[in-house]
Enzyme design. Structure first.
Site, PDB file in Angstrom:
ATOM      1  N   GLU A  46       0.824  -1.220   0.000  1.00  0.00           N
ATOM      2  CA  GLU A  46       0.000   0.000   0.000  1.00  0.00           C
ATOM      3  C   GLU A  46       0.853   1.263   0.000  1.00  0.00           C
ATOM      4  O   GLU A  46       0.678   2.125  -0.881  1.00  0.00           O
ATOM      5  CB  GLU A  46      -0.968   0.010   1.195  1.00  0.00           C
ATOM      6  CG  GLU A  46      -1.902  -1.185   1.253  1.00  0.00           C
ATOM      7  CD  GLU A  46      -1.333  -2.324   2.085  1.00  0.00           C
ATOM      8  OE1 GLU A  46      -0.125  -2.598   1.983  1.00  0.00           O
ATOM      9  OE2 GLU A  46      -2.102  -2.963   2.830  1.00  0.00           O
ATOM     10  N   SER A 162      13.256 -40.379 -15.839  1.00  0.00           N
ATOM     11  CA  SER A 162      12.215 -39.348 -15.809  1.00  0.00           C
ATOM     12  C   SER A 162      12.696 -38.046 -16.442  1.00  0.00           C
ATOM     13  O   SER A 162      11.949 -37.071 -16.508  1.00  0.00           O
ATOM     14  CB  SER A 162      11.769 -39.089 -14.377  1.00  0.00           C
ATOM     15  OG  SER A 162      12.798 -38.483 -13.646  1.00  0.00           O
ATOM     16  N   GLU A 282       8.372 -33.392  -4.280  1.00  0.00           N
ATOM     17  CA  GLU A 282       8.567 -33.600  -5.719  1.00  0.00           C
ATOM     18  C   GLU A 282       8.616 -35.087  -6.088  1.00  0.00           C
ATOM     19  O   GLU A 282       9.331 -35.473  -7.003  1.00  0.00           O
ATOM     20  CB  GLU A 282       9.830 -32.859  -6.174  1.00  0.00           C
ATOM     21  CG  GLU A 282       9.720 -31.349  -5.993  1.00  0.00           C
ATOM     22  CD  GLU A 282      10.644 -30.554  -6.897  1.00  0.00           C
ATOM     23  OE1 GLU A 282      11.094 -31.095  -7.919  1.00  0.00           O
ATOM     24  OE2 GLU A 282      10.915 -29.401  -6.555  1.00  0.00           O
TER      25      GLU A 282
HETATM   26  N1  LIG Z   1       8.289 -37.029 -13.174  1.00  0.00           N
HETATM   27  C1  LIG Z   1       8.391 -36.638 -11.930  1.00  0.00           C
HETATM   28  O1  LIG Z   1       7.847 -35.583 -11.538  1.00  0.00           O
HETATM   29  C2  LIG Z   1       9.154 -37.468 -10.962  1.00  0.00           C
HETATM   30  C3  LIG Z   1       9.383 -36.955  -9.688  1.00  0.00           C
HETATM   31  C4  LIG Z   1      10.039 -37.751  -8.790  1.00  0.00           C
HETATM   32  C5  LIG Z   1      10.458 -39.021  -9.150  1.00  0.00           C
HETATM   33  N2  LIG Z   1      10.246 -39.485 -10.377  1.00  0.00           N
HETATM   34  C6  LIG Z   1      10.646 -40.868 -10.718  1.00  0.00           C
HETATM   35  O2  LIG Z   1       9.981 -41.737  -9.804  1.00  0.00           O
HETATM   36  C7  LIG Z   1      10.794 -42.849  -9.540  1.00  0.00           C
HETATM   37  C8  LIG Z   1      10.916 -43.020  -8.047  1.00  0.00           C
HETATM   38  O3  LIG Z   1       9.637 -43.155  -7.482  1.00  0.00           O
HETATM   39  P1  LIG Z   1       9.343 -44.263  -6.390  1.00  0.00           P
HETATM   40  O4  LIG Z   1       7.889 -44.311  -6.192  1.00  0.00           O
HETATM   41  O5  LIG Z   1      10.060 -45.494  -6.784  1.00  0.00           O
HETATM   42  O6  LIG Z   1      10.118 -43.731  -5.082  1.00  0.00           O
HETATM   43  P2  LIG Z   1       9.893 -42.510  -4.065  1.00  0.00           P
HETATM   44  O7  LIG Z   1       8.459 -42.284  -3.780  1.00  0.00           O
HETATM   45  O8  LIG Z   1      10.734 -41.369  -4.457  1.00  0.00           O
HETATM   46  O9  LIG Z   1      10.603 -43.096  -2.770  1.00  0.00           O
HETATM   47  C9  LIG Z   1      10.081 -44.204  -2.151  1.00  0.00           C
HETATM   48  C10 LIG Z   1      10.872 -44.388  -0.898  1.00  0.00           C
HETATM   49  O10 LIG Z   1      10.480 -43.385   0.049  1.00  0.00           O
HETATM   50  C11 LIG Z   1      10.094 -44.035   1.214  1.00  0.00           C
HETATM   51  N3  LIG Z   1       9.019 -43.346   1.911  1.00  0.00           N
HETATM   52  C12 LIG Z   1       7.789 -43.076   1.457  1.00  0.00           C
HETATM   53  N4  LIG Z   1       7.057 -42.493   2.427  1.00  0.00           N
HETATM   54  C13 LIG Z   1       7.838 -42.381   3.481  1.00  0.00           C
HETATM   55  C14 LIG Z   1       7.661 -41.872   4.797  1.00  0.00           C
HETATM   56  N5  LIG Z   1       6.504 -41.355   5.194  1.00  0.00           N
HETATM   57  N6  LIG Z   1       8.685 -41.916   5.645  1.00  0.00           N
HETATM   58  C15 LIG Z   1       9.844 -42.444   5.274  1.00  0.00           C
HETATM   59  N7  LIG Z   1      10.083 -42.975   4.057  1.00  0.00           N
HETATM   60  C16 LIG Z   1       9.085 -42.936   3.167  1.00  0.00           C
HETATM   61  C17 LIG Z   1       9.598 -45.383   0.744  1.00  0.00           C
HETATM   62  O11 LIG Z   1       9.561 -46.285   1.784  1.00  0.00           O
HETATM   63  P3  LIG Z   1       8.394 -47.419   1.746  1.00  0.00           P
HETATM   64  O12 LIG Z   1       8.486 -48.106   0.419  1.00  0.00           O
HETATM   65  O13 LIG Z   1       8.725 -48.278   2.890  1.00  0.00           O
HETATM   66  O14 LIG Z   1       7.103 -46.679   1.876  1.00  0.00           O
HETATM   67  C18 LIG Z   1      10.599 -45.720  -0.297  1.00  0.00           C
HETATM   68  O15 LIG Z   1      11.783 -46.217   0.247  1.00  0.00           O
HETATM   69  C19 LIG Z   1      12.114 -42.607 -10.227  1.00  0.00           C
HETATM   70  O16 LIG Z   1      12.106 -43.351 -11.437  1.00  0.00           O
HETATM   71  C20 LIG Z   1      12.098 -41.138 -10.515  1.00  0.00           C
HETATM   72  O17 LIG Z   1      12.848 -40.844 -11.675  1.00  0.00           O
HETATM   73  C21 LIG Z   1       9.612 -38.730 -11.311  1.00  0.00           C
END
Ligand SMILES: NC(=O)c1ccc[n+]([C@@H]2O[C@H](COP(=O)([O-])OP(=O)(O)OC[C@H]3O[C@@H](n4cnc5c(N)ncnc54)[C@H](OP(=O)(O)O)[C@@H]3O)[C@@H](O)[C@H]2O)c1
Length: 350
Positions: A46, A162, A282
């Site tokens: 303002e 990715s 992310e």
């Molecule tokens: N295009 C995009 O925007 C983008 C963004 C990010 C990643 N990516 C891609 O996604 C892929 C990875 O994804 P993702 O699903 O495999 O892995 P992620 O979600 O990045 O990571 C999973 C890990 O996080 C842990 N986790 C989840 N919640 C948690 C919590 N509350 N406390 C502690 N740990 C926790 C999981 O443990 P639990 O399994 O025990 O739950 C697991 O070890 C890669 O290929 C990457 O390139 C793409």
């Protein structure tokens, strides 16, 4: 008000924990002054707009995105500047929810100024969602999820690649987005697959660089990754209480902070206690699904790229419970626009 909302964005990354605010002065329908809150601790919108308007503020209308403050903070109360400038009418989008600063509209009315409240209030609220969350909810940070996906909602191809699903404009947008958050988080899977830096390397340069957070239950984060080896901003790793203590110590020896939390909600509260009032998550898909399933995501920034990746691609969200259509809550679209060939959709939790 549309112009004032546009001006307010100029403070993105620079004014938090203050709100974004923009203002314009109209004299006989002509725009004679513009202002915005540009820097934490510097002038509010303002007085900046009134200064730009000069003498033409007398008898004019001030249009502002947030109720003018009535308190002495780092700057004097805005209502004093408004009254001194001789403004006749004030049009406000959003009432100030902050009890310390509120009450400006009533004081202006008492002083004989005409006040209208609520014009484009929804847009103003969406613009200041993190600020409103901090003042009204307070308990955990404002949590925004950002994912760049294919048309079939994959975040990586079958090989886990990715980079880059989305185009240059979308990536520039993400750097802009990061600048406005106190911390940026990924899951361990993403840290491993992408070795991200998670820093804001565009415009604006954030006043305080976002802290980096990794959700990593058993503290397995490899020490060679940028999140550990590059320390331009501090990294916090969140593990479970049962994670081995020697792993925590090894990370701490490399300058990483380790928090232990039994679940995601507790992790978020711990981050809030550390001053993280807004968190940009992310990915990846498992972290995204876990936070969504727990009802912990306030906003979703969805960048959709015009590409198909097929069934073997990495799902954007994993672990969501099944919802019957009749019961499924609809999220509210707050923004929809193109980023080059990609589409941005910003949605808020109902
Ligand atoms: N295009 C995009 O925007 C983008 C963004 C990010 C990643 N990516 C891609 O996604 C892929 C990875 O994804 P993702 O699903 O495999 O892995 P992620 O979600 O990045 O990571 C999973 C890990 O996080 C842990 N986790 C989840 N919640 C948690 C919590 N509350 N406390 C502690 N740990 C926790 C999981 O443990 P639990 O399994 O025990 O739950 C697991 O070890 C890669 O290929 C990457 O390139 C793409």
């Amino acid at each position: 008000m549309a112009r004032a909302l546009d001006l307010a964005w100029r403070g993105w990354g620079r004014v938090a924990p203050n709100p974004l605010v923009g203002a314009v002065v109209l004299h006989n329908g002509e725009l004679v002054g513009e202002g915005w809150h540009a820097e934490y601790g510097a002038a509010h919108a303002e007085p900046a707009a009134l200064r730009a308007a000069g003498d033409r503020a007398r008898g004019a209308t001030l249009v502002v995105t947030l109720e003018p403050c009535a308190h002495h903070g780092r700057t004097p109360p805005c209502i004093d500047a408004i009254l001194a400038a001789g403004i006749r009418r004030v049009v406000i989008a959003l009432e100030d929810p902050n009890p310390i600063a509120a009450g400006g509209a009533a004081l202006l009315r008492d002083a004989g100024v005409e006040v209208a409240m609520g014009l484009r209030a929804e847009e103003a609220a969406a613009q200041n969602a993190a600020f409103l969350h901090r003042v009204r909810v307070g308990a955990g940070p404002f949590v925004a999820l950002k994912l760049a996906t294919s048309l079939d909602f994959r975040i990586a191809d079958a090989a886990g690649t990715s980079r880059w699903i989305s185009g240059m404009e979308a990536r520039e947008y993400v750097h802009w987005l990061r600048a406005g958050f106190d911390a940026v988080a990924v899951g361990l899977g993403t840290a491993r697959a992408d070795d991200p830096s998670l820093t804001a390397r565009g415009t604006p340069e954030p006043r305080v660089p976002a802290r980096r957070v990794v959700f990593d239950r058993q503290l397995e984060l490899p020490h060679g990754l940028r999140l550990v080896s590059e320390q331009p901003a501090s990294t916090i790793v969140i593990g479970e209480p049962s994670a081995p203590e020697e792993r925590a110590q090894a990370l701490e020896a490399r300058g990483v902070r380790v928090f232990r939390a039994p679940d995601a909600a507790a992790a978020l509260r711990r981050l809030r206690d550390e001053g993280v009032a807004s968190l940009l998550v992310e990915g990846g898909g498992r972290l995204a699904g876990g936070l969504l399933a727990a009802g912990l995501v306030d906003r979703f920034y969805w960048i959709q790229a015009p590409v198909w990746l097929g069934d073997a691609g990495v799902p954007a969200v994993r672990g969501l419970p099944t919802a019957a259509l009749a019961d499924a809550k609809r999220w509210r679209v707050v923004e929809r626009r193109s980023l080059g060939a990609d589409t941005l959709l910003v949605l808020d939790r109902p």
